[in-house]
Design a protein around this motif. Structure first.
Motif, PDB file in Angstrom:
ATOM      1  N   SER A  12       0.798  -1.224   0.000  1.00 34.94           N
ATOM      2  CA  SER A  12       0.000   0.000   0.000  1.00 34.94           C
ATOM      3  C   SER A  12       0.833   1.278   0.000  1.00 34.94           C
ATOM      4  CB  SER A  12      -0.919   0.017   1.223  1.00 34.94           C
ATOM      5  OG  SER A  12      -0.151  -0.009   2.431  1.00 34.94           O
ATOM      6  N   ASP A  36      -6.146  -6.510  -6.192  1.00 36.39           N
ATOM      7  CA  ASP A  36      -5.619  -6.700  -4.845  1.00 36.39           C
ATOM      8  C   ASP A  36      -5.366  -8.191  -4.629  1.00 36.39           C
ATOM      9  OD1 ASP A  36      -5.367  -7.088  -2.097  1.00 36.39           O
ATOM     10  OD2 ASP A  36      -6.987  -5.714  -1.560  1.00 36.39           O
ATOM     11  N   GLU A  41      -2.717  -5.643   3.832  1.00 36.03           N
ATOM     12  CA  GLU A  41      -2.718  -4.190   3.954  1.00 36.03           C
ATOM     13  C   GLU A  41      -4.031  -3.616   3.409  1.00 36.03           C
ATOM     14  OE1 GLU A  41       0.903  -2.375   2.562  1.00 36.03           O
ATOM     15  OE2 GLU A  41       2.090  -4.141   3.096  1.00 36.03           O
ATOM     16  N   ILE A  43      -5.605  -2.000   1.082  1.00 34.21           N
ATOM     17  CA  ILE A  43      -5.551  -1.522  -0.301  1.00 34.21           C
ATOM     18  C   ILE A  43      -6.838  -0.786  -0.681  1.00 34.21           C
ATOM     19  CG2 ILE A  43      -5.360  -2.239  -2.717  1.00 34.21           C
ATOM     20  CD1 ILE A  43      -2.763  -2.642  -1.165  1.00 34.21           C
ATOM     21  N   ILE A  46      -7.290   2.949  -0.065  1.00 34.77           N
ATOM     22  CA  ILE A  46      -6.528   3.821  -0.961  1.00 34.77           C
ATOM     23  C   ILE A  46      -7.244   3.960  -2.306  1.00 34.77           C
ATOM     24  CG2 ILE A  46      -4.343   4.050  -2.218  1.00 34.77           C
ATOM     25  CD1 ILE A  46      -3.050   2.486   0.139  1.00 34.77           C
TER      26      ILE A  46
END
Length: 309
Positions: A12, A36, A41, A43, A46
């Motif tokens: 990320s 993904d 993490e 993702i 974001i």
């Protein structure tokens, strides 16, 4: 023409920069596909703000492909593509604003070409320039691509290639090797066999070198296996060519490539040295597998000595 830019995402840290670099393209006919790889993490947080743009889509794998099988995720990305051409960039890399426009110009000039390459800058974790790729001619053959790579081109990455989507699919997608070690080279050469490769004459891509990249991983034995498989593929391809049917330039490339192909231990040696330097207790493993890897004992001894000095 439409470009599919794919990001097989797991990390990320630099993902937002990667996404923004696609949005900032001067050429507007693109789609961005983020896959993904079942990352631990966050993702999705974001990506979510960007999903208001209909050109951007997000998918999450049910099962993690992992680093060794990372090419599987490249091909999952490919399966979502609807564009005429596809780029597979890292989740920490950046396209420079001119990238897609430069590719479009080259495609118009070389319509038969099914693979293109972007002149690339190598950046560090802070985005500062640390190296550049060597310049390439605007067009070259597959044999030129091999000859230059084996002789002098140190830096090459899957993200600085652009492939004609349908041609890539017809060839079975990105060529899979463990850790993607050599996958970019074989995939590019397969695409360049008939009509060569077109190279941008401007910097269009930024590859980020950092401690989290797969290429900096210390999985030396897996890299060794991949290197041998890569070598075998190239030897099969080269032996299948009819030297008499090559033009004069490619015939010279071919002869030189075949003469240096016997010196195949350079990359293999470095993998062995890296592994022994990290853990000298792996000495029995390497000695036991001398025949498997095709090592003469003298070569192995040199590797061992280089690992301790």
């Amino acid at each position: 023409m439409k470009f599919s830019v794919t990001i097989p995402a797991y990390k990320s840290r630099f993902l937002d920069e990667a996404i923004k670099s696609v949005i900032s393209q001067s050429y507007s006919d693109w789609e961005l596909i983020i896959v993904d790889d079942c990352s631990p993490e966050d993702i999705v947080s974001i990506v979510k703000p960007y999903l208001t743009d209909s050109r951007i889509s997000y998918h999450r794998n049910k099962k993690n492909c992992g680093a060794v099988d990372v090419v599987d995720n490249w091909n999952i990305c490919l399966s979502y593509c609807t564009g005429d051409y596809v780029i597979c960039m890292g989740d920490d890399d950046r396209l420079l604003p001119c990238c897609l426009e430069e590719y479009a110009t080259l495609i118009s000039k070389y319509p038969l070409v099914t693979v293109l390459h972007a002149w690339t800058e190598i950046i560090d974790e802070n985005g500062s320039l640390i190296a550049i790729q060597q310049p390439r001619t605007e067009w070259e053959s597959a044999l030129s691509l091999i000859w230059n790579r084996w002789n002098s081109r140190k830096h090459q990455f899957i993200g600085d290639f652009c492939f004609k989507t349908q041609n890539l699919i017809e060839k079975g997608g990105y060529y899979k090797l463990p850790l993607a070690w050599g996958s970019d080279e074989i995939t590019a050469v397969r695409a360049a066999m008939r009509h060569g490769i077109a190279n941008t004459q401007k910097f269009c891509f930024q590859y980020r070198q950092n401690s989290l990249t797969i290429t900096s991983s210390k999985k030396a034995r897996i890299k060794m296996q991949a290197t041998l498989k890569e070598y075998e593929w190239f030897m099969n391809y080269l032996h299948g060519l009819d030297e008499k049917k090559l033009n004069d330039v490619d015939r010279n490339y071919y002869k030189t490539i075949m003469s240096i192909s016997k010196n195949r231990y350079k990359n293999i040696a470095q993998n062995c040295i890296d592994d022994l330097h990290g853990n000298p207790f792996r000495l029995p493993y390497w000695y036991k597998n001398l025949k498997v890897f095709g090592f003469p004992k003298s070569f192995f001894l040199r590797c061992y000595l280089r690992s301790i000095f």
